[in-house]
Design an enzyme around this catalytic site. Structure first.
Site, PDB file in Angstrom:
ATOM      1  N   ARG A 148       0.832  -1.216   0.000  1.00  0.00           N
ATOM      2  CA  ARG A 148       0.000   0.000   0.000  1.00  0.00           C
ATOM      3  C   ARG A 148       0.866   1.266   0.000  1.00  0.00           C
ATOM      4  O   ARG A 148       0.550   2.256   0.647  1.00  0.00           O
ATOM      5  CB  ARG A 148      -0.919   0.028   1.228  1.00  0.00           C
ATOM      6  CG  ARG A 148      -2.055  -0.968   1.186  1.00  0.00           C
ATOM      7  CD  ARG A 148      -3.022  -0.641   0.056  1.00  0.00           C
ATOM      8  NE  ARG A 148      -4.190  -1.509   0.115  1.00  0.00           N
ATOM      9  CZ  ARG A 148      -4.245  -2.744  -0.385  1.00  0.00           C
ATOM     10  NH1 ARG A 148      -3.181  -3.255  -1.000  1.00  0.00           N
ATOM     11  NH2 ARG A 148      -5.342  -3.446  -0.296  1.00  0.00           N
ATOM     12  N   SER A 222     -10.967  -0.293   3.126  1.00  0.00           N
ATOM     13  CA  SER A 222     -10.145  -0.624   4.299  1.00  0.00           C
ATOM     14  C   SER A 222      -9.641   0.665   4.932  1.00  0.00           C
ATOM     15  O   SER A 222      -9.077   1.515   4.232  1.00  0.00           O
ATOM     16  CB  SER A 222      -8.914  -1.430   3.898  1.00  0.00           C
ATOM     17  OG  SER A 222      -9.274  -2.649   3.314  1.00  0.00           O
ATOM     18  N   GLU A 318      -4.891   4.043   6.321  1.00  0.00           N
ATOM     19  CA  GLU A 318      -4.547   3.770   4.927  1.00  0.00           C
ATOM     20  C   GLU A 318      -5.033   4.850   3.953  1.00  0.00           C
ATOM     21  O   GLU A 318      -4.324   5.174   2.999  1.00  0.00           O
ATOM     22  CB  GLU A 318      -5.098   2.376   4.583  1.00  0.00           C
ATOM     23  CG  GLU A 318      -4.787   1.852   3.219  1.00  0.00           C
ATOM     24  CD  GLU A 318      -5.921   2.117   2.276  1.00  0.00           C
ATOM     25  OE1 GLU A 318      -5.649   2.145   1.091  1.00  0.00           O
ATOM     26  OE2 GLU A 318      -7.073   2.316   2.724  1.00  0.00           O
TER      27      GLU A 318
END
Ligand code: EPU
Length: 323
Positions: A148, A222, A318
């Site tokens: 990520r 997420s 995130e």
């Protein structure tokens, strides 16, 4: 969530980018908005200039039978790229089906799902370098990809605007993602040798059960990154929490799903003011209506502390927070 942008600039090509940055005062903050599905705006007016890239299509750059090279403009809807590849029987990105957002956004956080990351198929990308006012090419290894993460999320932030991605895909057999949910889907639908289209359908169906549709329910997917710990720490945690899920990773660390930690900590389905943890997936925070960013920031702080107290690990957010 958050306020409205005061100014939005839509750009179609390099000439537009040149013109825009020639006009912009040097200290003016700007942000390229893809689909907006992983971005959290501030409360009140947004002073940052929002730059939108117009969709510029998908093209088959080369075809040697087994291998094909596909290019997509930065503003093109990512799932249209996946649909195009599946329709043409090009394997490699079917596991990245139904991910909201634009093609140019996928390398920024090295988008991944069901065993595939964009870094596995990306050959190179083109970006407008705002400092040098020119288009530059990055090879895969120059993108600094991580979980990520990429150079564009770190030191390249505020400098590069991804205008094109180039992917290497192949014809032939598709790799069936090795995930329990995928196997269950094929068993339930009596599919023994899944085609590329079957894999896309499976992933799309699974995603929409685990993740709320962002057009209907406000979330950024997420919310926290998964946590990676040493084998020793994972063993210690599993002794203390026998139900905890963990997955060994090739580099000798162990992945602990952040969703599983939040679930064990009792957050799944819980509501805190205008925010809640999605009933089907504790990793997703939902704006139930009227939530503010400051409310969200407080919740993140409290949740991170609670998870740290319980499990001794640090949760990391995130999505992108813009000012
Ligand atoms: N789990 C729970 N309870 C929950 C949620 C998850 O126990 O409430 C467990 C699941 O049972 C599973 C494990 O946690 O054993 C992992 O869950 P899942 O397979 O749903 O994937 P994830 O690791 O939570 C990642 C990506 C997703 C991507 C999926 C599918 C991150 C931060 N998220 O989620 O990406 O779709 O894998 O591969 O890496 C996103 O980035 O926004 C995103 C949706």
């Amino acid at each position: 969530m958050g306020g409205f942008a005061k100014e939005v600039a839509t750009v179609e090509n390099e000439a537009d980018l040149q013109e825009l940055f020639a006009l912009l005062e040097p200290e003016r903050k700007w942000f390229v908005l893809g689909g907006g599905s992983n971005v959290i705006f501030p409360d009140g007016d947004v002073d940052t200039l929002i730059v939108k890239l117009a969709p510029s299509g998908i093209a088959l750059d080369s075809d040697n039978g087994d291998e094909v090279i596909v290019g997509a403009g930065g503003g093109t809807v990512w799932d249209d790229v996946v649909a195009y590849c599946v329709e043409h029987n090009f394997c490699g990105i079917e596991a990245l089906s139904a991910i909201p957002g634009s093609a140019g956004a996928t390398p920024v956080q090295n988008v991944g799902a069901y065993g595939t990351e964009i870094k596995d198929v990306l050959i190179s990308l083109e970006a407008f370098d705002v400092f040098e006012r020119t288009i530059v090419t990055f090879s895969n290894s120059e993108c600094g990809f991580g979980y990520r993460d990429s150079l564009f999320k770190r030191e390249g932030r505020g400098r590069y605007i991804i205008t094109k991605i180039t992917l290497r895909l192949h014809r032939g057999d598709a790799r069936v993602p090795n995930y329990p949910g995928v196997a269950e889907y094929f068993a339930a639908n009596n599919i023994s040798s899944p085609t590329l289209a079957d894999i896309r359908n499976a992933i799309t169906t699974i995603r929409w059960t685990k993740l709320p549709d962002p057009r209907l329910i406000a979330s950024v997917g997420s919310f926290f990154k998964n946590v990676f710990v040493s084998v020793e720490q994972a063993e210690k945690l599993k002794k203390e929490f026998p139900g905890l899920k963990s997955f060994p990773v090739n580099d000798g660390t162990v992945k602990i799903p952040a969703g599983a930690l939040l679930d064990l900590a009792g957050f799944k389905g819980k509501r805190f003011g205008n925010l809640s943890f999605y009933k089907n997936n504790a990793l997703v925070i939902v704006n139930e209506g009227g939530a503010t960013r400051s409310e969200l920031v407080d919740l993140i702080k409290n949740v991170t502390l609670r998870v740290h107290d319980l499990f001794g690990v640090e949760l990391e957010s995130e999505p992108e927070m813009i000012s």
